[in-house]
Motif scaffolding. Structure first.
Motif, short mmCIF file in Angstrom:
data_model
loop_
_atom_site.label_atom_id
_atom_site.label_comp_id
_atom_site.label_asym_id
_atom_site.label_seq_id
_atom_site.Cartn_x
_atom_site.Cartn_y
_atom_site.Cartn_z
N LEU A 1 79.16 -8.90 -45.87
CA LEU A 1 78.50 -7.98 -44.96
C LEU A 1 78.58 -8.51 -43.52
CD1 LEU A 1 76.85 -5.44 -44.40
CD2 LEU A 1 74.79 -6.73 -44.98
N THR A 2 78.31 -9.80 -43.35
CA THR A 2 78.39 -10.40 -42.02
C THR A 2 79.81 -10.37 -41.49
OG1 THR A 2 76.55 -11.88 -42.58
CG2 THR A 2 77.88 -12.47 -40.67
N GLN A 3 80.78 -10.66 -42.36
CA GLN A 3 82.19 -10.61 -41.96
C GLN A 3 82.56 -9.20 -41.49
OE1 GLN A 3 83.99 -11.87 -45.62
NE2 GLN A 3 84.03 -14.04 -45.03
N THR A 4 82.07 -8.21 -42.22
CA THR A 4 82.36 -6.81 -41.86
C THR A 4 81.78 -6.46 -40.51
OG1 THR A 4 82.37 -6.18 -44.20
CG2 THR A 4 82.04 -4.42 -42.59
N ILE A 5 80.55 -6.87 -40.26
CA ILE A 5 79.90 -6.56 -38.98
C ILE A 5 80.65 -7.23 -37.84
CG2 ILE A 5 77.80 -6.90 -37.63
CD1 ILE A 5 76.23 -6.60 -40.26
N ILE A 6 81.03 -8.48 -38.01
CA ILE A 6 81.76 -9.19 -36.95
C ILE A 6 83.10 -8.51 -36.68
CG2 ILE A 6 82.94 -11.35 -36.38
CD1 ILE A 6 80.71 -12.82 -37.89
N ALA A 7 83.82 -8.17 -37.76
CA ALA A 7 85.13 -7.56 -37.60
C ALA A 7 85.05 -6.22 -36.87
CB ALA A 7 85.79 -7.37 -38.96
N THR A 8 84.05 -5.42 -37.20
CA THR A 8 83.95 -4.10 -36.57
C THR A 8 83.31 -4.16 -35.18
OG1 THR A 8 81.97 -3.70 -37.94
CG2 THR A 8 84.05 -2.72 -38.66
N LEU A 9 82.55 -5.21 -34.91
CA LEU A 9 82.11 -5.42 -33.53
C LEU A 9 83.32 -5.74 -32.65
CD1 LEU A 9 78.77 -7.44 -33.90
CD2 LEU A 9 79.05 -5.06 -33.17
N LEU B 1 85.58 10.80 -34.70
CA LEU B 1 86.16 11.21 -35.97
C LEU B 1 87.29 10.27 -36.39
CD1 LEU B 1 86.33 15.11 -35.68
CD2 LEU B 1 84.86 13.76 -37.19
N HIS B 2 88.11 9.83 -35.41
CA HIS B 2 89.18 8.88 -35.71
C HIS B 2 88.61 7.58 -36.25
CE1 HIS B 2 92.11 10.74 -32.49
NE2 HIS B 2 91.63 11.63 -33.35
N ASN B 3 87.49 7.16 -35.67
CA ASN B 3 86.98 5.82 -35.95
C ASN B 3 86.20 5.71 -37.26
OD1 ASN B 3 88.09 4.86 -33.59
ND2 ASN B 3 86.22 5.05 -32.40
N ILE B 4 85.74 6.82 -37.80
CA ILE B 4 85.02 6.76 -39.07
C ILE B 4 85.90 6.19 -40.19
CG2 ILE B 4 83.92 8.13 -40.89
CD1 ILE B 4 82.83 9.97 -38.69
N PRO B 5 87.10 6.73 -40.45
CA PRO B 5 87.92 6.15 -41.51
C PRO B 5 88.37 4.72 -41.22
CG PRO B 5 89.15 7.83 -40.33
CD PRO B 5 87.72 7.94 -39.90
N GLU B 6 88.53 4.39 -39.93
CA GLU B 6 88.92 3.03 -39.58
C GLU B 6 87.82 2.03 -39.93
OE1 GLU B 6 89.91 3.37 -35.48
OE2 GLU B 6 91.49 4.84 -35.84
N GLY B 7 86.58 2.35 -39.56
CA GLY B 7 85.46 1.49 -39.91
C GLY B 7 85.27 1.40 -41.42
N LEU B 8 85.41 2.54 -42.08
CA LEU B 8 85.29 2.56 -43.54
C LEU B 8 86.35 1.67 -44.18
CD1 LEU B 8 83.90 3.88 -46.00
CD2 LEU B 8 85.63 5.70 -45.88
N ALA B 9 87.56 1.71 -43.66
CA ALA B 9 88.65 0.91 -44.21
C ALA B 9 88.34 -0.58 -44.11
CB ALA B 9 89.95 1.23 -43.47
N VAL B 10 87.83 -1.01 -42.96
CA VAL B 10 87.50 -2.43 -42.80
C VAL B 10 86.38 -2.84 -43.77
CG1 VAL B 10 86.58 -4.17 -41.22
CG2 VAL B 10 88.24 -2.49 -40.40
#
Length: 271
Positions: free
Chosen positions: A11-19, A131-140
């Protein structure tokens, strides 16, 4: 530093990556302070590059791992990948019809989705990139969720590479919102604010993705494929047409191929 990152929770890795990916959107939007305008050819080439990155990431970082994971189940490996991929596209067809949004180079009269009369151009453009960024964040998020599930086909390095690739292509998306708003007469500060705002959804979508797949591990092949289908739909419906509608088709197409190649190299070499 990477070793320390690997010791963190998914979870922390995900937050850092998407920040980081959100930050790249903000950097792109911040270019509004440094330039009075961007040449249309440069804008189109940057969008084409972004599309290439998204296509490559959809296969190497999402579909390919989904197929490998599905081989461990009793059903044919292509079934979860095909179902998830199509559901991702179908879901975003519905989102595209529902949420009002506007391509950065289009007029308000050409806005798509449900159209109440009081929508502003700035709001519509931010919604388009969101809208573009929703699937990108979901993918990460799903990629880091696969690591949390300790699956052989998933690795932190591959998930980090996906985040890096998406971050790279987020830079032109920030530009694509901020610069048109500035051309419309909005102040540089407000143009930057709306440009970076579109990337805020990625950490939110990523957290949803990682929590969902870690809670229900059998969803992983479907979730990875869903994210891939959503990204391919966005590329086909928004990114490629947007990069070519001003007539720079060859330039945008070659930029797409360069973006694809860069992401392919990153994923194969690092992942």
């Amino acid at each position: 530093m990477l070793n320390h990152f690997m010791e963190l929770s998914p979870l922390t890795q995900t937050i850092i990556a998407t920040l980081f990916t959100w930050g790249m959107t903000a950097i792109g939007a911040a270019l509004v302070f440094a330039a009075k305008a961007f040449h249309q050819k440069l804008m189109d080439s940057m969008l084409g590059f972004a599309g290439g990155v998204m296509i490559a990431a959809s296969f190497w970082s999402l579909l390919s791992p989904a197929l490998e994971m599905a081989q461990e189940d009793d059903v044919a490996a292509w079934i979860p990948a095909a179902i998830g991929f199509m559901l991702g596209g179908i879901f975003f067809v519905g989102i595209d019809k529902l949420i009002p949004h506007l391509h950065p180079t289009s007029q308000v009269a050409d806005a798509e989705g449900y159209q109440p009369t009081n929508r502003k151009r700035s709001t519509l453009m931010v919604l388009a990139i969101t809208l573009h960024n929703i699937p990108e964040g979901l993918a990460v998020g799903v990629a880091f969720g696969a690591v949390a599930a300790d699956l052989s086909s998933a690795s932190v390095t591959a998930a980090v590479t996906l985040g890096l690739g998406i971050g790279i292509q987020n830079l032109p998306e920030g530009v694509a919102v901020a610069m048109p708003l500035r051309r419309d007469g909005m102040s540089r500060r407000k143009s930057f604010f709306y440009g970076q705002l579109s990337g805020m959804v990625e950490p939110i979508a990523a957290v949803i993705g990682v929590l969902a797949v870690t809670a229900i591990e059998p969803l992983l092949p479907y979730a990875l494929s869903f994210a891939a289908g959503a990204m391919i739909f966005v590329v086909a419906e928004e990114v490629i047409p947007g990069s070519q509608e001003e007539g720079n088709k060859d330039l945008a197409s070659m930029s797409l191929m360069i973006g694809f190649t860069v992401m392919m190299i990153l994923d194969v070499a690092l992942g």
